[in-house]
Enzyme design. Structure first.
Site, short mmCIF file in Angstrom:
data_model
loop_
_atom_site.label_atom_id
_atom_site.label_comp_id
_atom_site.label_asym_id
_atom_site.label_seq_id
_atom_site.Cartn_x
_atom_site.Cartn_y
_atom_site.Cartn_z
N HIS A 7 43.30 32.04 39.51
CA HIS A 7 42.32 32.75 40.43
C HIS A 7 41.54 33.72 39.26
O HIS A 7 40.54 33.75 39.44
CB HIS A 7 43.08 33.58 41.28
CG HIS A 7 42.26 34.37 42.24
ND1 HIS A 7 41.90 33.86 43.74
CD2 HIS A 7 41.93 35.47 41.98
CE1 HIS A 7 41.13 34.88 43.98
NE2 HIS A 7 40.97 35.90 43.19
N GLU A 8 42.29 34.57 38.63
CA GLU A 8 41.74 35.68 37.83
C GLU A 8 40.56 34.99 36.61
O GLU A 8 39.79 35.39 36.23
CB GLU A 8 42.79 36.64 37.06
CG GLU A 8 43.48 37.18 38.13
CD GLU A 8 42.76 38.00 39.21
OE1 GLU A 8 41.56 38.46 38.76
OE2 GLU A 8 42.96 37.99 40.40
N HIS A 49 37.44 34.17 37.82
CA HIS A 49 36.63 35.20 37.72
C HIS A 49 35.99 35.41 36.20
O HIS A 49 34.96 35.60 36.10
CB HIS A 49 37.35 36.73 38.19
CG HIS A 49 37.66 36.66 39.53
ND1 HIS A 49 36.68 36.73 40.38
CD2 HIS A 49 38.66 36.75 40.10
CE1 HIS A 49 37.24 36.96 41.53
NE2 HIS A 49 38.46 36.77 41.44
#
Length: 152
Positions: free
Chosen positions: A72-73, A76
């Site tokens: 998820h990170e 980004h």
């Protein structure tokens, strides 16, 4: 074999490994443990492009859930590097997150019980609850200025 990520270096190396395996791109910055995170699994900082992760998630849910949070990170991170929409609301972010099988939401961590100190006034009986200890010689009741005693 359970992977142990005890230091910042181990964490950064793990994030680099996940980045290569799942995204085919290199992670060129650093990853840090952040014990202050409470409701989130991780954070991406666009200014210096480092990642913060919640160690409680890793300890409580294990490496499989933690890997999905790392993905998820990294969504980004890689979208920001590419100049695409890297925020949760952006279509590019949602598509990449689904493609790499990252977590959209972090599972809840069991809350740590906070211990309170209980005090009561000898004169009026007013009860006080505080997280930090109170110096009983220095402080008095706010209503009647009576003497405080510690109650259990």
């Amino acid at each position: 074999m359970d992977l142990v990520l005890s230091s910042q270096t181990d964490l950064t190396n793990y994030v680099k490994k996940v980045s290569i395996e799942d995204f085919g791109c290199q992670f060129l910055h650093t990853a840090h443990w952040n014990n202050r995170l409470r409701t989130t699994g991780g954070r991406f900082f666009p200014n210096d492009r480092h990642l913060d992760f919640n160690p409680k998630i890793y300890r409580e849910f294990g490496i499989d859930i933690f890997r999905k949070i790392v993905r998820h990170e990294l969504c980004h991170y890689h979208l920001y590097i590419q100049g695409k929409g890297y925020q949760h609301r952006d279509k590019a972010f949602k598509e990449l997150l689904e493609k790499v099988d990252g977590l959209r939401y972090t599972p809840r961590v069991t809350a740590v019980k906070v211990n309170y100190h209980h005090y009561s006034c000898q004169s009026c009986g007013q009860v006080y609850r505080r997280r930090r200890r109170v110096n009983l010689r220095k402080f008095a009741c706010g209503y009647c200025h009576g003497r405080l005693i510690e109650s259990f």
